[in-house]
Design an enzyme around this catalytic site. Structure first.
Site, PDB file in Angstrom:
ATOM      1  CB  ALA A   1      26.420  -3.385 -14.057  1.00 17.39           C
TER       2      ALA A   1
ATOM      3  CB  SER B   1      21.564  -9.807  -8.447  1.00 19.62           C
ATOM      4  OG  SER B   1      20.776  -8.861  -8.558  1.00 19.62           O
TER       5      SER B   1
ATOM      6  CG  ASP C   1      18.267  -1.136 -11.718  1.00 20.45           C
ATOM      7  OD1 ASP C   1      16.875  -1.459 -11.717  1.00 20.45           O
ATOM      8  OD2 ASP C   1      18.658  -2.043 -11.303  1.00 20.45           O
TER       9      ASP C   1
ATOM     10  CB  CYS D   1      13.616  -1.013  -6.320  1.00 15.51           C
ATOM     11  SG  CYS D   1      14.926   0.160  -5.743  1.00 15.51           S
TER      12      CYS D   1
END
Length: 730
Positions: free
Chosen positions: A168, A172, A259, A312
């Protein structure tokens, strides 16, 4: 998820964002050779892709907070700031104003692309930049890269959902999830949702950054843990049985965000050093960790839940290869077609073929694992890659084109990858029938499961791996009372070796008749439906020493059924009361905190709230400790009749010298014997003043302005004698 994220508008000013590397040096032959071999783009787009990668990334931000708060602030940007910036010029050139990101829901995300010197010197943009800085500090604005906003949108979080963010920090995306959980909040009060957001990160320092970021939207439904996401332990939780009782099972999540840590080459527009260092091994080495995290998420998910996997990175080894390996290892899951979602987002489909390599110069890539193993390269290098780095034999059956690839040149963003996974419908139905059968045949006594001891600072006693078909309410191998009121099991003794590095304080829920808690409730005239049983403290003795927190029922249950050191629990609930030392000869009292006020306000009797006007608010902003005698007679009489201590003031809609307040504004104050204090921090005061009055009226801002004026005058005075001597004027 790259590891160099910051979430602020502040920073050392630079006229050129390419200060680390000149644009002429933004070349990496390994990068170009590798991605051309992967055929990620048509040949005719390659140069425009590279050219965009060499351009500075636009400034993007999201209007944060609950939906009503966000819409109100967004209207201020749209109706006040954008018109004032629409005709701005700098050095003879017109500067484009901020524009809404077209694909973000409700227009709550913005982007603009201006040089830093414009923000520092152009008056309108300088004012707008100050507005952004202060609103970011208080949590109403989130400085966030546009593509980073995508994963939470595909989670479709609702207030009752149990949500986990596995990797986390810095927070954001967690904040976006919290906002979705709090969709029912109003402008003045925070709901207590029935769901949960559990944010995890394996870096202890980054968990504290995560806590700081998430505190901007205080939530009783929030928890933070500090564990290895790839081996996250099962969380004990009471689950209902067919007979109407409960047993201890595992907490399963409705939504999970993965993520994951990645090489981050999609961030080259802001992390310029990647141009110099990029090589294919960056992604190769992370592949197995990424797979393990996604596989663990699959086991923690409810049958009807949803997982969003994102990076990303542009590298298929970190993206499609990870998703393919996870799907191949767990046939119950499938990719979700989200092509109809966010229609204005320009995206490309996931790849179905790619060619990994261990060659740093990328002179050779390999179509298959077999070709790689049959090659003449050094045997040590062959251990660097596994078969899972390549497309599986059944790649066409996995629907990998349902993944999303975001390339920088498509909409002037960073590079990104998103995949949405869920259990197949048939598997969900099958699991439900198995669960009913299992409940009917569970024996009265089952031996406790053998625990596996892990190594490392952020390890925990891992629960036995669950079968994929048992992810919904998978039972702990321990039977409990079948009544409707299962008591929490006694906490296990903490292992001093495995938890020696964990220094957080324990969590203790206060008794409803705790004297300090009762004093807080009585002083604010709180109603009987205030959840007194959900107030907790954090100290070994369980005493109300400094701060009181509140948690929702779900968070409370997790705390009561689990050893907090095993979960490495670093935050739970939100702080609502804090100890305020009294003046000379006065006893200390507890005051309501600014961040906690929205949570407790729905439980405060209206008669306990003091009403005031904009003139009163202006006085409270202009001075740290304004005397009661400075206020209007009506307000002064009410305040003077109240006891010293913590109070709540409501400023209803009104006008003052052209300033318009359009909605109720509720703030905490502290009353001493002769003065009042607005109990929000300096940055929040400045943000409120700028938002409402268009100028920073606070004492700290006035003093800063006076110092700047004195410095300028002193500098000018120092230059006068020298000039006079040169011109002959003495």
């Amino acid at each position: 998820m790259g590891r160099n994220k910051r979430n602020a508008f502040r920073g050392k000013p630079k006229d050129d964002r390419s200060d680390l590397i000149e644009k002429i040096d933004m070349h990496n032959e390994r990068f170009s050779a590798y991605y051309k071999a992967q055929n990620i783009l048509p040949d005719e787009e390659w140069e425009s892709f590279l050219d965009c990668m060499r351009q500075p990334l636009p400034t993007t931000f999201r209007v944060a907070g609950s939906r009503q708060v966000a819409n109100t602030l967004n209207a201020t940007i749209k109706d006040s700031h954008v018109p004032s910036l629409s005709h701005a010029e700098f050095e003879g050139q017109k500067i484009a104003p901020p524009a809404q990101i077209p694909w973000y829901p409700d227009g709550l995300a913005w982007h603009f692309n201006v040089p830093k010197k414009v923000l520092r010197k152009q008056p309108e943009f300088k004012k707008f930049h100050s507005f952004l800085v202060f609103e970011t500090e208080v949590g109403n604005i989130s400085r966030q890269e546009a593509v980073s906003m995508l994963p939470p949108l595909f989670l479709d979080v609702e207030p009752h959902h149990k949500v986990m963010d596995m990797c986390a920090a810095p927070g954001s995306k967690t904040a976006q999830i919290l906002e979705a959980l709090h969709a029912q909040d109003t402008l003045t009060s925070t709901s207590i949702p029935s769901g949960l957001v559990l944010a995890n990160d394996n870096d202890n320092k980054r968990t504290h950054l995560l806590i700081h970021q998430s505190a901007r939207l205080p939530s009783p439904a929030f928890m933070v843990t500090n564990l290895d996401a790839s081996n996250y332990p099962a969380i004990k939780f009471p689950v209902p049985t067919k007979g109407g009782g409960t047993r201890i099972g595992h907490l399963a999540f409705d939504r999970i965000l993965c993520d994951v840590p990645c090489s981050g080459d999609g961030t080259m527009r802001k992390n310029l050093g990647i141009w110099k260092t990029w090589q294919p091994g960056d992604g190769n080495g992370l592949h197995s960790l990424q797979v393990r995290i996604l596989q663990r998420a699959m086991r923690l998910l409810k049958d009807d839940g949803k997982i969003v996997y994102s990076t990303c990175s542009l590298n298929p080894v970190e993206n499609e290869a990870v998703v393919a390996e996870a799907l191949t290892s767990n046939l119950d899951f499938e990719l979700v077609d989200v092509s109809s979602r966010l229609s204005e987002l320009v995206r490309r489909p996931g790849l179905t073929s790619w060619r990994p390599t261990v060659d740093k110069s990328v002179t050779t890539t390999y179509a298959t694992y077999e070709e790689f193993m049959a090659s003449s390269i050094d045997g040590t290098l062959k251990t660097k890659l596994s078969e899972g780095h390549w497309p599986p034999k059944n790649v066409e059956d996995l629907n990998l084109p349902r993944c999303l690839r975001i390339y920088p040149h498509l909409q002037d963003t960073g590079g990104f990858f998103v995949a949405v996974l869920q259990k197949k419908t048939a598997c969900v139905a099958n699991a439900s029938s198995k669960e009913l059968k299992r409940e009917a045949t569970t024996s009265e006594e089952t031996p406790e499961a053998k625990k596996v001891r892990l190594t490392g600072d952020n390890s925990a006693e891992a629960e036995p791996e669950q079968n994929e078909s048992e992810t919904k309410a998978s039972p702990e191998l321990m039977k409990v009372d079948s009544s409707n009121t299962t008591s929490p099991p006694p906490p296990k003794k903490t292992d001093p070796v495995s938890n020696s590095s964990f220094k957080e304080n324990p969590y203790t829920f206060l008794a409803p008749d705790d004297p300090i808690l009762k004093t807080c409730i009585d002083r604010l005239q709180m109603t009987s439906d205030f959840p007194v049983s959900n107030v907790l403290v954090r100290n070994p003795a369980g005493d109300a020493v400094r701060s009181l927190y509140i948690a929702n029922d779900l968070v409370k249950t997790v705390i009561e059924y689990n050893d907090y050191t095993r979960l490495r629990l670093t935050a739970a609930g939100t702080k609502v009361f804090s100890k305020q030392e009294g003046g000379k000869g006065a006893d200390a009292q507890f005051r309501v905190l600014g961040e906690g006020l929205p949570v407790i306000l729905p439980y405060v009797e209206p008669s306990a709230v003091i009403t005031a006007d904009l003139g009163t608010l202006k006085t409270l902003l202009e001075s740290y400790y304004p005397l009661c005698s400075r206020f209007s007679n009506s307000f002064r009489e009410i305040v003077e009749s109240r006891p010293t201590g913590s109070h709540i003031v409501c400023f209803p809609p009104g006008q003052l010298d052209g300033v318009v307040l359009t909605h109720d504004l509720v703030l905490p104050i502290w009353k001493s014997s002769v003065s009042l204090t607005l109990m929000i921090d300096k940055k929040a005061k400045s943000a409120l003043s700028l938002r409402l009055f268009g100028v920073d009226l606070t004492t700290s801002a006035v003093k800063f302005s006076e110092r700047r004026t004195e410095e300028i005058q002193a500098k000018a005075s120092a230059e006068v004698p020298a000039t006079s001597l040169l011109t002959g004027n003495v």
